[in-house]
Design an enzyme around this catalytic site. Structure first.
Site: not given
Ligand code: AP5
Ligand code: MG
Ligand code: ZN
Length: 217
Positions: A92, A159
């Protein structure tokens, strides 16, 4: 062929977790998510490091990155145990790129491209199963019964970091710290861009084709 080593990148809400589940099943690799690892250990005591917060949850609920010294160790341990991986949520920032280079050698870095307005809508409507971790969306992918997981019957929750203000901060942090990682992998030739704005099935079809191409090449 050795086990595939796949990195998936994209802004918060781009669909990394949703698509990683497909990748893990189809290519028989482990889904390594640093975000999931922190959610499972959110109250881990890191006070001895003298950081801004005493637990990962402090950083996550503020929308900030958990400091590298904590995340790198979790990453190293997770990859050590994996037979092939799809890595979701790491690296990241550029320091994490350097650390990853020292412990692994990815075959491909996938980048899910999604517009910023779409991200907010996806995140604020997301619901997650408290038992099995399955992900839903109140409008785009609702469960059959409101608040109940289709897979296991567990309760769905929102979340902590999916509140609108935290979402805004996560997107800002992504832009400032993680977008340069995308540019870096573009420069090294590992990056493959995939349109993340279709339906989940459409995105998966494109992604699968991109991975097959990259692993053959
Ligand atoms: P993390 O859990 O990795 O969160 P993120 O990167 O913000 O990503 P998300 O999990 O929120 O989204 P996603 O891309 O997985 O989407 P999803 O498939 O769920 O990290 C959380 C926290 O942890 C960070 O903020 C940080 O504090 C810490 N952290 C983690 N890694 C770190 C690192 N390397 N370094 C430092 N800190 C770290 O989909 C989202 C939604 O959209 C769902 O509801 C889904 O149903 C919907 N959806 C999915 N695809 C579609 C589509 N094609 N069309 C319509 N809806 C869709
Ligand atoms: Mg995720
Ligand atoms: Zn469930």
């Amino acid at each position: 062929m050795s086990d595939p080593e796949i990195v998936i990148m994209g802004a918060p809400g781009a669909g990394k977790g949703t698509q990683s589940d497909h990748i893990a099943e189809e290519f028989d690799v482990d889904h390594v998510s640093t975000g999931d690892a922190f959610r499972a250990n959110k109250d881990m005591d890191i006070s001895d490091l003298g950081l801004e917060y005493d637990t990962p949850a402090g950083f996550m609920d503020a929308g900030e990155l958990v400091p590298d010294e904590v995340v790198n160790e979790i990453l190293r341990a997770a990859l050590e145990d994996a037979d092939g991986y799809v890595l979701d949520g790491y690296p990241r920032n550029l320091a994490q790129v350097e650390y990853l280079d020292s412990v692994a050698d990815p075959d491909v870095v996938l980048y899910l491209e999604v517009d910023e307005d779409v991200l907010t809508e996806r995140l604020t409507g997301r619901r997650v199963c408290s038992e099995c971790g399955a992900t839903y969306h109140v409008d785009f992918d609702p469960p059959e019964e409101e608040g109940v997981c289709d897979v296991c019957g567990g309760d769905l929750y929102q979340r902590e970091d999916d509140q609108p203000d935290t979402v805004k901060e996560r997107i800002r942090v992504y832009r400032d710290e993680t977008a340069p990682v995308v540019d870096h992998y573009d420069d090294t030739g590992l990056l493959v861009r995939v349109d993340g704005e279709g339906t989940p099935d459409e995105v998966w079809a494109d992604l699968r084709a991109a991975i097959e191409d990259a692993l053959e090449g």
